[in-house]
Design an enzyme around this catalytic site. Sequence first.
Site, PDB file in Angstrom:
ATOM      1  N   GLU A 130       0.813  -1.212   0.000  1.00 50.94           N
ATOM      2  CA  GLU A 130       0.000   0.000   0.000  1.00 50.94           C
ATOM      3  C   GLU A 130       0.852   1.269   0.000  1.00 50.94           C
ATOM      4  O   GLU A 130       0.515   2.235  -0.660  1.00 50.94           O
ATOM      5  CB  GLU A 130      -0.944  -0.027   1.215  1.00 50.94           C
ATOM      6  N   ASP A 131       1.926   1.246   0.744  1.00 55.30           N
ATOM      7  CA  ASP A 131       2.641   2.509   0.974  1.00 55.30           C
ATOM      8  C   ASP A 131       3.975   2.662   0.247  1.00 55.30           C
ATOM      9  O   ASP A 131       4.614   3.707   0.338  1.00 55.30           O
ATOM     10  CB  ASP A 131       2.902   2.698   2.473  1.00 55.30           C
TER      11      ASP A 131
END
Length: 750
Positions: A76-77
Amino acid sequence: MMRQYELVERVTRYNPEADEALLNKAYVYAMQKHGSQMRASGDPYFSHPLEVAAILTGLRLDDATIAVALLHDTIEDTDATRAEIDSLFGEEIGKLVEGLTKIKRLDLVSQKANQAENFRKLLLAIADDVRVLLVKLADRLHNMRTLHHMPEHKRGRIAEETMEIYAPLAGRMGMHDMREELEDISFRTLNPEAYETITERLEDLRERNKDLILEIESTLTERLSERGMAALVKGREKRPYSIFRKMQRKAIGFEQLSDIYGFRVTVGTVEACYRVLGVIHTTWPTVPGRFKDYISTPKQNDYKSIHTTIVGPSRQRVELQIRTISMDRVAEYGIAAHALYKDGELGGRNIAHYSESEDFRAFEWLRRTTELLAQGDTPEEFLENTKLELFHDQVFCFTPKGRLIALPRGATPIDFAYAVHTGIGNTCVGCKINGKIMPLVTELHNGDEVEIIRSPAQTPPPAWETIAVTGKARAAIRRATRESVRKQYGALGEHILTRAFARAEKAYSEDLLVAVLDEHHQASVADLLAAVGRGDLSAQAVLKSAHPDYQDERVAISGPPVEEGWFDLKQGHGLKFRIPPGELDHERQVSGPADENGAGPALPIRGLSGDIPVTYAPDGGAVPGDRIVGILTPSEGLTIYPIQSPSLKEFDDQTERWVDVRWDIDVDNPERFPARLDISAANEPGSLATIAQVIGENSGNIDNVKMMQRAHDFHQMIIDLEVWDLKHLNRIINQLRSKPNVSSVSRVNG
Ligand code: MN
């Protein structure tokens, strides 16, 4: 920040067989991926996954789970991908990390208040491996511990979400320590005054009761050792939030709470539990009705313990819990205790046996997850009613903007589109699932992100009604189909009407139609046109009412070529028909006077996409290559006749029912069409065989043979066969005619 070797050591301490290389690789990979990213606290971002991993070592989880904890924010990051993680760490870990990624995206969704219920369900549905939930809970716990670094306006929402979703989930999974910590931090954030008051009073009480606690603890330890029993006696204090909840629930004040203090006595064996109970009951008076034996009758979530309440030295009530070490671990770690360990109670020592049995892991986890999550002890517990069904009956998907759409299992992107908005469903032409173009019949899965591709020109094909599973989608498709059929009948009606008027050399206008609406019991011009299109109302009748001076001349069809606008009648044996540019009119001049005024209206519609049912005339229908015509029958649809069909005569005076169509079929269409031949052949040995052979050699299919007449010198028969097209049929006819024992061959049309 914890060092790499420290983390690995923590794991190997309880699991000597842990895959150290895996842990090291995950550590380095996550650290590099997060690079210079920072937390709100100013710490390097990597400190977060590391702490999450550390929390999970406290639960003694397997090496894969620890690795997943380290990796949990990478997809996600950072620029990490599922494929990369799969290739480096294997598919199992990749899948778990992806599960966490999906849940993280949900955090955005849950900001919409009314999504809370769906969100809880989704969380469970997505986490089909309980390890995903364990990592998620540890992730949330660390985020709560560092909540004070977040901007103030964000804290409330995060705390609410924790209180509504994650704390109850931890409780449901039997992880009471985690639940209590999550609740307390949320409580402090959401209701700082109440939190403050309760903690102050607790401190007060603790100070006042210091001696009492020590006294009970030492008395008990002493009495037990006198009898040669080893036990761990630990005083415990209720947490602020659970005190608050109890005060609220029972509507009582702090002073009236009786069980703020308690003791936990941990021993080696079940037998020892009952012996400890005996010691306690002979040392202090007990409070009647407060004794509970959850060892002989465990709670549904497998909680085992003996509870009893005594009246202490200063007349205050004190609750004691007696349990074995393994029961204690179940009580504390809940599902995590079941996840990997079968524990022994040998000699009262805390020995955890690492289970190497994959079966144990797979089945036990699954069973426990389902059981624990499915059973609600009390109505206000996390999963209210039909928990088990959640897993079976629903799927949860997202729009590209992150809106959560709950659908029944088996739902397709069509259902999804209609669930988002009817207008989106009606204009849907395709979809992307998780970024990939997929067929609209694809079954959706939990967590799928669905993007609907739309075209304003689209109307939903009727066939969708059988693909869609939701009532909403089906009803909308039916409605849209009805509407489009009505429109098409309307267009057909207008076509028929303008031609009738033109042929009669009468003016045509909408005003004229408006004037005759009442006479024909129609509410609007659109209704009137549709009625004509359906064949419910004849064009002649409309013409006569609009122009009372008109004399019916009984002209049959003919008319101006249609320059543009094609009917595509895709239905009916997979065929397409088109309105030709007037070619039919020239063929049929036999049946009526030619039309002199060539300026008819062009048919304005394109794509009469199969909504009018199309059938074939019975008895030797039409084959591609035949000139054909469609006859519109009220409420039945369009019947296709070959132009030579004698049946067409009966429609000669109903020109408004004639629809010009033509074949629109691929050259290599594999489909066959029925045709009928009338054959006379010499009555001699082998003549029937000859006929069959000719048809067979030419790849014709004989469906049926009917002897019509059998004389001494010849016989006459009707043969039904299937051919590809007119050329094919003609080849067979010509070859049959060339045989000496075949006297005549002709095609029959009904
Ligand atoms: Mn995280």
